[in-house]
Motif scaffolding. Structure first.
Motif, PDB file in Angstrom:
ATOM      1  N   SER A 193       8.535  14.708 -11.599  1.00  0.00           N
ATOM      2  CA  SER A 193       8.668  12.946 -12.841  1.00  0.00           C
ATOM      3  C   SER A 193       9.834  12.870 -11.833  1.00  0.00           C
ATOM      4  O   SER A 193      11.082  13.238 -11.828  1.00  0.00           O
ATOM      5  N   GLY A 194      10.291  11.375 -11.060  1.00  0.00           N
ATOM      6  CA  GLY A 194      11.420  10.598 -11.213  1.00  0.00           C
ATOM      7  C   GLY A 194      10.961   9.692  -9.852  1.00  0.00           C
ATOM      8  O   GLY A 194       9.839   9.145 -10.728  1.00  0.00           O
ATOM      9  N   ARG A 195      11.833   9.226  -9.362  1.00  0.00           N
ATOM     10  CA  ARG A 195      12.367   7.938  -8.498  1.00  0.00           C
ATOM     11  C   ARG A 195      11.034   7.966  -7.817  1.00  0.00           C
ATOM     12  O   ARG A 195      11.320   9.362  -6.696  1.00  0.00           O
ATOM     13  N   ARG A 196      10.930   6.973  -7.011  1.00  0.00           N
ATOM     14  CA  ARG A 196      10.096   7.266  -5.603  1.00  0.00           C
ATOM     15  C   ARG A 196      10.562   7.748  -4.443  1.00  0.00           C
ATOM     16  O   ARG A 196      10.243   8.920  -4.018  1.00  0.00           O
ATOM     17  N   ASN A 197      11.340   7.818  -3.810  1.00  0.00           N
ATOM     18  CA  ASN A 197      12.327   8.597  -3.236  1.00  0.00           C
ATOM     19  C   ASN A 197      12.666  10.035  -3.564  1.00  0.00           C
ATOM     20  O   ASN A 197      12.547  10.329  -3.024  1.00  0.00           O
ATOM     21  N   GLU A 198      12.699  10.333  -4.264  1.00  0.00           N
ATOM     22  CA  GLU A 198      12.854  11.971  -5.332  1.00  0.00           C
ATOM     23  C   GLU A 198      12.042  13.014  -4.953  1.00  0.00           C
ATOM     24  O   GLU A 198      12.168  13.607  -3.946  1.00  0.00           O
ATOM     25  N   ILE A 199      10.909  11.933  -5.582  1.00  0.00           N
ATOM     26  CA  ILE A 199       9.601  13.069  -4.903  1.00  0.00           C
ATOM     27  C   ILE A 199       9.187  12.751  -3.426  1.00  0.00           C
ATOM     28  O   ILE A 199       8.567  13.683  -3.251  1.00  0.00           O
ATOM     29  N   GLU A 200       9.539  11.579  -2.149  1.00  0.00           N
ATOM     30  CA  GLU A 200       8.763  11.606  -0.899  1.00  0.00           C
ATOM     31  C   GLU A 200      10.297  12.466  -0.619  1.00  0.00           C
ATOM     32  O   GLU A 200       9.435  13.430   0.682  1.00  0.00           O
ATOM     33  N   SER A 201      11.167  12.715  -0.766  1.00  0.00           N
ATOM     34  CA  SER A 201      12.017  13.818  -0.543  1.00  0.00           C
ATOM     35  C   SER A 201      11.678  14.989  -0.949  1.00  0.00           C
ATOM     36  O   SER A 201      11.527  16.531  -0.143  1.00  0.00           O
ATOM     37  N   LEU A 202      11.090  15.420  -1.662  1.00  0.00           N
ATOM     38  CA  LEU A 202      10.496  16.474  -2.355  1.00  0.00           C
ATOM     39  C   LEU A 202       9.612  17.029  -1.222  1.00  0.00           C
ATOM     40  O   LEU A 202       8.988  18.155  -0.451  1.00  0.00           O
ATOM     41  N   ARG A 203       8.772  15.836  -0.890  1.00  0.00           N
ATOM     42  CA  ARG A 203       7.099  16.850  -0.423  1.00  0.00           C
ATOM     43  C   ARG A 203       8.044  16.440   0.879  1.00  0.00           C
ATOM     44  O   ARG A 203       7.181  17.250   1.344  1.00  0.00           O
ATOM     45  N   ARG A 204       9.088  15.367   1.213  1.00  0.00           N
ATOM     46  CA  ARG A 204       8.909  16.535   2.813  1.00  0.00           C
ATOM     47  C   ARG A 204      10.350  17.820   3.442  1.00  0.00           C
ATOM     48  O   ARG A 204       9.450  18.761   4.200  1.00  0.00           O
TER      49      ARG A 204
END
Length: 177
Positions: free
Chosen positions: A131-142
């Protein structure tokens, strides 16, 4: 009025009626506005649902759209807020091959450093939740994409306002009708 495009969170409190989602999306479609995310759930009052919709528009457009929503019979009240006026988060899940959890020590570091939670592990795969902000999730996805992601899903935004909203009294009155 400021004509800059900003991210707005639109909250719509409604009765739970079939077909309302179609009418909500049609209001955006007619104006050629893309919905970034849409979440709907029970609100703080029984029998009243809340849509949380994220869009990138001007404040003038946000005001007009909220007015359109309030013309819908099932809509009790609609609001719009900027990111600065809300506390918000998103959630996501990743499904990854289990072998990687044990063969790639870097994955364990990524999990720990990103405050990601392991939901389940079996012989074939493991599932992570963040859970978190969109940019944190996108960073994790990368970061995880390098190792191969079997499945990925992200929720829409959930949000509450920083300021008190007078909707609670209105909803109690509505519920007691």
């Amino acid at each position: 009025m400021d004509q800059d495009i900003k991210t707005f969170t639109i909250s719509i409190y409604t009765e739970n009626n079939i077909g309302l989602l179609n009418r909500v999306s049609a209001i955006f479609q007619r104006r050629h506005i893309n919905i970034e995310s849409l979440t709907t759930s029970q609100s703080e009052i029984d029998g009243v649902n809340r849509f949380v919709i994220v869009v990138n528009i001007t404040e003038a457009q946000a005001k007009k759209i909220v007015g359109q929503f309030e013309k819908q019979v099932e809509v009790i009240k609609a609001y719009y807020h900027t990111d600065e006026q809300t506390i918000f988060t998103e959630s996501c899940m990743f499904k990854i091959k289990s072998a990687l959890l044990f063969e790639e020590p870097q994955i364990q570091n990524i999990i720990k450093e990103s405050n990601t939670r392991i939901v389940t592990v079996n012989k074939e795969f493991f599932v992570l939740e963040k859970s978190g902000r969109r940019n944190e999730i996108e960073s994790l996805r990368r970061d995880l994409n390098v190792f191969g992601i079997m499945q990925f899903v992200r929720s829409g935004r959930i949000a509450v306002t920083k300021d008190e909203m007078k909707i609670s009294e209105m909803l109690v009155a509505f519920n007691n009708q």
